[in-house]
Every structure is written in structure tokens, then in C-alpha cells.
Design a protein around this motif. Sequence first.
Motif: not given
Length: 210
Positions: A18-24, A29-34, A42-47, A85-93
Motif C-alpha cells: 500500500x505504501x508502494x502504491x501511494x508513493x508511486x 502527480x508531483x511530476x505534473x508541472x502546472x 489530490x496530491x495533499x490527500x495522497x501524501x 484505488x491508488x493503483x487504478x487511479x495511477x493507471x488512469x492518470x
Amino acid sequence: MADPLSITASAVGIIVPALHGTRLLLEDLQQLNDAPKTISRLIDDVHSVHTILELVKGVEDEDWKSLGRNVAEQSKATISSCMQACNLFRADLQKWTRHSEDGKLTWLDRANVGFFKKDQAKAMSEQLQSCKLAINLIVGVATLYSSVRNSHVTEEIKKTISTKQGEVQGAITTADRQLVVLENKLEELNLSSDDDDVAGSSEGKAEVLR
């Protein structure tokens, strides 16, 4: 009846992935500029969820045993749902930002994430907040058990622990119900948005150019 030790080990075992999934997800998310505001929130919630999972990781075996089998099983289910949820949202993102490189969002991907997928991002935030609430209570009661383990336990302390444990079970049950509703909502949103992707591209361009 299941062995309490195996249940505890099972609950603890889900924390690392779970920690691995949230970190990824957090890194993506943090790599998305602007990024649009929906992504910033969402970044705040994941953090927050990642931080609370780190605290759960530090809960000792004795405290898991004190929490009991039901809490351990429910904790595992809640953390597992959060991880999925994190894994699925990451795939969608990654699918939504497939036209962008090195974190620089193209106008199409920015419109896609900030406009067409904002409902998905909002539903994901609500999922994470439900998980955080339940997991935070678990950590709180575990900390209480840890603090009194080597102390004289009065009736007042016993009553407090019993009350808090009841709150944990109630919060986890509520969170699980909310997660089911939100997961269904996300699935419906994803199905609906997939059907509208072609039309959405032209509308996204018009929205960005305004």
C-alpha cells in the motif's frame, strides 16, 4: 477460527504494498508541472494517506493483538481498498496524460485532467479521505494501547480504550461503505468518460482556448 497471529501478519503484510502504491501515485502527480487545482488537492490527500500508512507500519504486534481480530481484518480490507484505488487511479492518470512528456502537460492532457476528469479526481480524494479517517483512528487506539502496556490500567483507562475501539470499528465500517459507493461512482464515471473521449478532445481545445 483463524489464528490471530496470522490475521495480524496479514494486516501488516498489506501495508508495504500500500505504501508502494501511494508513493508511486504521489510521484506521478508531483511530476505534473502546472497541474490543475484538482490534482493539487489530490496530491495533499495522497501524501496524507502515505504518512498515516507509515504510522500504521510502526504499530507493534502486541498492539495489533490488543486491537483484536475484527479490527485487524477490517484494517486489512480498508488498506487494501486504498491501495487498489491508488493503483487504478495511477493507471488512469497515465492514460489521461499520455500525450505529455517529462511532466509538461499538453493543452489536450491539461484539459482532460482539469476539466473532463475532475469528477474522477474528486471521487478519488473522497476515497482517500475516508481511508485516512479510519486508519488514523486505528493508529490512535494502537498508540493508546502502547502507552498503557507497561502501566497500571485503571477502570477509566479501560473504558476509554473500549470507547475508542468501538469508534474504530464504527469508522472502518462507515469507511468501507463509503468506499464501495465511491468505487462504483468512479467506475461509472470512467465508463461514461471513455465513451466521451473523442467528443471531449474537441471540447477540451475550445475550453483551453477561451
